[in-house]
Design a protein around this motif. Structure first.
Motif, PDB file in Angstrom:
ATOM      1  N   ASN A  45      21.165  -1.068   6.690  1.00 29.51           N
ATOM      2  CA  ASN A  45      22.048  -0.434   5.728  1.00 29.51           C
ATOM      3  C   ASN A  45      20.779  -0.037   4.497  1.00 29.51           C
ATOM      4  N   GLY A  46      19.570  -0.066   4.669  1.00 37.28           N
ATOM      5  CA  GLY A  46      18.660   0.376   4.063  1.00 37.28           C
ATOM      6  C   GLY A  46      17.674  -1.085   3.829  1.00 37.28           C
ATOM      7  N   ILE A  47      16.364  -0.802   3.646  1.00 39.12           N
ATOM      8  CA  ILE A  47      15.577  -2.033   3.239  1.00 39.12           C
ATOM      9  C   ILE A  47      15.901  -3.005   2.048  1.00 39.12           C
ATOM     10  N   ALA A  48      16.242  -4.267   2.170  1.00 39.80           N
ATOM     11  CA  ALA A  48      16.297  -5.016   0.972  1.00 39.80           C
ATOM     12  C   ALA A  48      17.654  -4.680   0.248  1.00 39.80           C
ATOM     13  N   ASN A  49      18.569  -4.333   1.147  1.00 42.22           N
ATOM     14  CA  ASN A  49      19.869  -3.974   0.683  1.00 42.22           C
ATOM     15  C   ASN A  49      20.958  -4.905   1.124  1.00 42.22           C
ATOM     16  N   SER A  50      20.768  -6.203   1.241  1.00 41.00           N
ATOM     17  CA  SER A  50      21.826  -7.048   1.648  1.00 41.00           C
ATOM     18  C   SER A  50      23.122  -7.503   0.765  1.00 41.00           C
ATOM     19  N   SER A  51      22.439  -6.958  -0.528  1.00 37.62           N
ATOM     20  CA  SER A  51      23.621  -6.912  -1.514  1.00 37.62           C
ATOM     21  C   SER A  51      24.640  -5.776  -1.799  1.00 37.62           C
ATOM     22  N   GLY A  52      23.925  -4.682  -0.701  1.00 41.95           N
ATOM     23  CA  GLY A  52      24.563  -3.566  -0.991  1.00 41.95           C
ATOM     24  C   GLY A  52      24.594  -2.645  -2.162  1.00 41.95           C
ATOM     25  N   LEU A  53      23.669  -3.037  -3.012  1.00 39.68           N
ATOM     26  CA  LEU A  53      23.554  -2.437  -4.437  1.00 39.68           C
ATOM     27  C   LEU A  53      22.770  -1.399  -4.575  1.00 39.68           C
ATOM     28  N   VAL A  54      21.810  -1.155  -3.369  1.00 37.44           N
ATOM     29  CA  VAL A  54      20.659  -0.183  -3.407  1.00 37.44           C
ATOM     30  C   VAL A  54      21.483   1.192  -3.668  1.00 37.44           C
ATOM     31  N   GLY A  55      21.169   1.815  -4.715  1.00 35.33           N
ATOM     32  CA  GLY A  55      21.600   2.964  -5.078  1.00 35.33           C
ATOM     33  C   GLY A  55      22.903   3.183  -6.038  1.00 35.33           C
ATOM     34  N   LYS A  56      23.530   1.964  -6.117  1.00 39.23           N
ATOM     35  CA  LYS A  56      24.523   1.873  -6.840  1.00 39.23           C
ATOM     36  C   LYS A  56      24.288   1.548  -8.549  1.00 39.23           C
ATOM     37  N   ASN A  57      25.168   1.742  -9.185  1.00 40.35           N
ATOM     38  CA  ASN A  57      25.149   1.523 -10.654  1.00 40.35           C
ATOM     39  C   ASN A  57      24.325   2.280 -11.320  1.00 40.35           C
ATOM     40  N   LEU A  58      24.025   3.690 -11.008  1.00 43.18           N
ATOM     41  CA  LEU A  58      23.295   4.773 -11.543  1.00 43.18           C
ATOM     42  C   LEU A  58      23.665   4.957 -13.018  1.00 43.18           C
ATOM     43  N   MET A  59      22.495   4.824 -13.967  1.00 40.01           N
ATOM     44  CA  MET A  59      22.950   5.140 -15.072  1.00 40.01           C
ATOM     45  C   MET A  59      21.919   6.259 -15.786  1.00 40.01           C
ATOM     46  N   PHE A  60      22.644   7.332 -16.312  1.00 39.08           N
ATOM     47  CA  PHE A  60      21.971   8.268 -17.144  1.00 39.08           C
ATOM     48  C   PHE A  60      22.070   8.049 -18.810  1.00 39.08           C
ATOM     49  N   HIS A  61      21.352   8.485 -19.533  1.00 34.83           N
ATOM     50  CA  HIS A  61      22.185   8.471 -20.940  1.00 34.83           C
ATOM     51  C   HIS A  61      22.718   9.685 -21.146  1.00 34.83           C
ATOM     52  N   PRO A  62      24.142   9.746 -21.179  1.00 32.16           N
ATOM     53  CA  PRO A  62      24.661  11.071 -21.528  1.00 32.16           C
ATOM     54  C   PRO A  62      24.238  11.521 -22.948  1.00 32.16           C
ATOM     55  N   TYR A  63      23.686  12.683 -23.097  1.00 35.64           N
ATOM     56  CA  TYR A  63      23.282  13.160 -24.404  1.00 35.64           C
ATOM     57  C   TYR A  63      24.415  14.160 -25.192  1.00 35.64           C
ATOM     58  N   ALA A  64      24.862  13.899 -26.316  1.00 35.56           N
ATOM     59  CA  ALA A  64      25.795  14.701 -26.892  1.00 35.56           C
ATOM     60  C   ALA A  64      24.884  15.619 -28.034  1.00 35.56           C
ATOM     61  N   LEU A  65      24.731  16.747 -27.778  1.00 39.04           N
ATOM     62  CA  LEU A  65      23.801  17.712 -28.584  1.00 39.04           C
ATOM     63  C   LEU A  65      24.718  18.383 -29.475  1.00 39.04           C
ATOM     64  N   THR A  66      24.436  18.205 -30.865  1.00 35.59           N
ATOM     65  CA  THR A  66      25.134  18.898 -31.992  1.00 35.59           C
ATOM     66  C   THR A  66      23.933  19.729 -32.773  1.00 35.59           C
ATOM     67  N   TYR A  67      24.309  20.950 -33.088  1.00 34.02           N
ATOM     68  CA  TYR A  67      23.553  21.910 -33.902  1.00 34.02           C
ATOM     69  C   TYR A  67      23.978  22.825 -34.746  1.00 34.02           C
ATOM     70  N   GLY A  68      23.312  23.286 -35.677  1.00 30.37           N
ATOM     71  CA  GLY A  68      23.784  24.341 -36.562  1.00 30.37           C
ATOM     72  C   GLY A  68      22.766  25.066 -37.181  1.00 30.37           C
ATOM     73  N   TYR A  69      22.993  25.946 -38.044  1.00 37.06           N
ATOM     74  CA  TYR A  69      22.026  26.927 -38.624  1.00 37.06           C
ATOM     75  C   TYR A  69      21.989  26.753 -40.235  1.00 37.06           C
ATOM     76  N   VAL A  70      20.652  26.803 -40.876  1.00 39.45           N
ATOM     77  CA  VAL A  70      20.529  26.626 -42.234  1.00 39.45           C
ATOM     78  C   VAL A  70      20.252  28.033 -42.954  1.00 39.45           C
ATOM     79  N   ASP A  71      20.109  28.431 -44.185  1.00 43.60           N
ATOM     80  CA  ASP A  71      20.028  29.492 -44.567  1.00 43.60           C
ATOM     81  C   ASP A  71      18.587  29.799 -45.016  1.00 43.60           C
ATOM     82  N   GLU A  72      17.480  28.878 -44.364  1.00 49.82           N
ATOM     83  CA  GLU A  72      16.085  29.142 -44.760  1.00 49.82           C
ATOM     84  C   GLU A  72      15.354  29.014 -43.371  1.00 49.82           C
ATOM     85  N   PRO A  73      14.111  29.851 -43.123  1.00 54.13           N
ATOM     86  CA  PRO A  73      13.438  29.528 -41.815  1.00 54.13           C
ATOM     87  C   PRO A  73      12.944  28.047 -41.714  1.00 54.13           C
ATOM     88  N   LEU A  74      13.015  27.496 -40.696  1.00 52.33           N
ATOM     89  CA  LEU A  74      12.308  25.997 -40.725  1.00 52.33           C
ATOM     90  C   LEU A  74      11.310  26.121 -39.707  1.00 52.33           C
TER      91      LEU A  74
END
Lengths: 129, 532
Positions: B290-319
């Motif tokens: 089942n793949g090398i070093a995979n006796s636990s069956g956990l190779v490939g499991k528990n994938l984590m990203f960091h979900p990004y929540a992007l919020t933005y807006g516009y101001v009245d002067e150039p930045l």
């Protein structure tokens, strides 16, 4: 239809010959989606988009934009990619028509005394011992 | 067959470079195989007028879009977050934004503190000297005294605040919330042969100035001078095992596409949280069906990203627009668990300076904010350089159904099965993202922004690939032990983000590299009985 020329801002439209040539040279990874977009436009309009009357084009464009999808996104993206790097457009926007390197840009250091209220805070990380 | 080497490292990115450099002082024969090539500074997009456009072609952050011969495809259709990576010397440090926070002490104790997931088998105190060593090697700019962290001293001063940063700072002070100049691996002074930042502003797809620390210009020159051999354009297919179940080496395709077998005493995987499980699952044998070093069956499991929540807006002067490194501040006001909230763990805010002319046009067109036709020009001029943004980078907790497997059909150009991702954002993460968006709107309002919009999750936001070969002391619940050695194969080590137990709520590169240095030190201390 997407970006018309403007005398007010002294800019060409996206159909300007130089910009249009740039668009054609940069279809690359989007070629299939662009083909689908043009086919879709032709289907909505009942013929090649370029041959349509101006009023009919506007209706077709509106219907096309409402449908959305990857072909539309690809078509608009390649237009914007080429339009917003044209020297005339950059100059109208007050942007220097040059790559970032090697000149770079100036960014003001800012007033670090703004941090004083944060500096005054006690450590806020969670203790684990 | 090639001569046997003492140590074979697969992958030359953040962790592979660090472990190669650290092990070099043992004088062992060390070889690193990298499927990509060196990238010359003159190749980076900021050298040309098409600098923004190349984010959609040969320097696209998504490998499926970029599709260089050195990339491998990823089936990420069943994930709301798409993978971001780069394949070349330096790995994804070529394609990162150099935001360099460390994990917090509490991040290693989530089970003890919050009753979720698992504690790590290492802690912040153990890693602290490796964080410091890595800060010196990568060259970190920042400001000492951040109350959100245990004391540490970045070797260079912080990135400039600029107009955007000052506006954010005032807004955060008005709200009474924490903010601080980010630790960043962008050099603010000349440092170890690297020239200081000149605010090219297009940091993510490589720095033509050489101010951004990618490992091709930090660790690798030192490692190579110390005798490590780095072989590029070498794509590894599988790790092989001998009759005793020990790793015997790897099979790879060289630059000419010729199959090679490289025998080794020790194999170290450093291919990131997708590439490493892919390679392990492709390494099938009678001993490891089942793949090398995979006796636990956990190779490939528990994938984590960091979900990004992007919020933005516009101001009245150039930045600042796209001028200057895009990230220069963070806030960890909401980092630690607060029982009054409806989720556990927390998030970091990273503050964005602005975007370039093309990106503004594309984002605003896609959002329906930028019209077609006669009004296009007047509306666009109110948007360009007026944007400010912040993203909540949310801690993702491990769940076994989030996983990397092998796609049954998709293959790379060498015919090696490609990875497939199955990933959903958890209820806890969704609540955290909503919290981040609500607080971000308060920040933007305090900063004088209007026309506020949200992208959550950021679609092409899978920068951080973690958890798919986790650490632990229990061989049934983990793939590697507390110093990176596979429980099943005692001469096979993993040093990349795969081994993470939980994800924290920060960009991971600093901690990935500190862990790699810690594992290298653990190896060196045990050389006499490494396989016991």
């Amino acid at each position: 239809m997407i970006i018309p020329a403007s005398a007010v801002y002294d800019v060409p439209g996206a159909d300007d010959e130089k910009i249009f040539d740039d668009i054609l040279r940069n279809l690359e990874r989007d070629r299939d989606d662009i083909r689908r977009a043009l086919s879709h436009l032709a289907a909505i309009g009942g013929g090649a988009f370029a041959d349509l009357e101006a009023d009919h084009r506007a209706d077709v464009t509106k219907a096309f934009r409402e449908v959305g999808g990857a072909p539309l996104a690809a078509l608009v993206r390649v237009v914007l990619l080429c339009y917003y790097r044209d020297d005339r457009v950059m100059q109208s926007l007050g942007q220097e028509a040059r790559p970032p390197f090697p000149k770079g840009h100036v960014v003001e250091q800012g007033d670090w005394s703004l941090l004083d209220p944060v500096r005054a805070r006690k450590p806020m990380y969670r203790r684990v011992d | 067959m090639l001569d046997k080497v003492d140590v074979l490292i697969v992958g030359s990115g953040a962790s592979g470079a660090a472990v190669a450099w650290s092990l070099a002082d043992t004088r062992m024969r060390i070889v690193c195989l990298e499927q990509g090539d060196w990238v010359k500074p003159t190749d980076y997009p900021s050298n040309g007028r098409d600098w923004e456009a190349r984010l959609f072609s040969d320097f696209a952050i998504n490998p499926n879009r970029r599709a260089r011969p050195t990339d491998y495809p990823i089936n990420d259709a069943n994930s709301p977050i798409k993978v971001v990576n780069f394949n070349g010397v330096g790995g994804s440090t070529i394609m990162y934004t150099a935001h360099f926070p460390r994990m917090h002490p509490s991040d290693f104790k989530v089970r003890t503190l919050d009753g979720v997931a698992d504690d790590w088998p290492v802690d912040y105190a153990t890693l602290e000297p490796y964080f410091a060593e890595n800060d010196r090697m990568m060259g970190v700019s920042g400001l000492a005294g951040d109350p959100a962290y245990p004391p540490h001293q970045p070797p260079m001063p912080p990135l400039p605040l600029g107009k955007s940063g000052a506006r954010f700072g005032k807004a955060m002070n008005q709200l009474g919330w924490h903010w601080w100049p980010s630790d960043s691996t962008i050099a603010t002074s000349d440092y170890e042969g690297r020239a200081r930042c000149i605010n090219l502003g297009h940091c993510t797809p490589g720095c033509a100035q050489g101010a951004k620390a990618s490992t091709d210009i930090t660790y690798w020159p030192h490692a190579i001078r110390a005798g490590v051999e780095l072989r590029t354009m070498c794509r590894v297919r599988e790790v092989t095992v001998d009759a005793q179940g020990m790793a015997s080496g790897v099979i790879y395709y060289d630059a000419e596409g010729k199959e090679q077998f490289q025998p080794a005493e020790v194999v170290i995987l450093a291919c990131n949280g997708v590439g490493t499980p892919r390679l392990m699952l492709n390494s099938v044998s009678a001993k490891f069906p089942n793949g090398i070093a995979n006796s636990s069956g956990l190779v490939g499991k528990n994938l984590m990203f960091h979900p990004y929540a992007l919020t933005y807006g516009y101001v009245d002067e150039p930045l600042d627009g796209n001028h200057g490194p895009p990230l220069c501040l963070w806030s960890q006001e909401f980092y630690e668990t607060d029982r009054k909230r409806d989720f556990v763990r927390g998030h970091t805010f990273q503050f964005g300076r602005g975007v370039g002319a093309i990106m503004e046009a594309i984002i605003s067109s896609n959002a329906g904010r930028l019209p077609w036709g006669d009004d296009h020009h007047s509306v666009y001029r109110k948007l360009l350089n007026h944007r400010i943004s912040l993203s909540a980078i949310c801690e993702d907790l491990p769940e076994e159904h989030n996983r990397v497997t092998l796609d049954p059909d998709l293959k790379d150009s060498s015919g090696i099965p490609a990875p497939r991702l199955d990933y959903t954002i958890s209820a806890n993460s969704l609540k955290m993202m909503d919290h981040g968006i609500a607080r971000a709107k308060e920040v933007l309002t305090a900063a004088g922004a209007s026309n506020i919009a949200v992208e959550s999750p950021i679609l092409n936001g899978g920068w951080h690939l973690l958890g798919t070969a986790r650490m632990g002391t229990d061989p049934e619940r983990s793939v590697v032990n507390e110093w990176g050695r596979c429980h099943d194969v005692k001469n096979l080590f993993i040093v990349d983000g795969s081994i993470w137990v939980t994800s924290g709520g920060v960009n991971p590169t600093s901690t990935i590299q500190a862990l790699a240095l810690y594992i290298a030190d653990s190896i060196k201390q045990r050389l006499a009985n490494l396989f016991d």
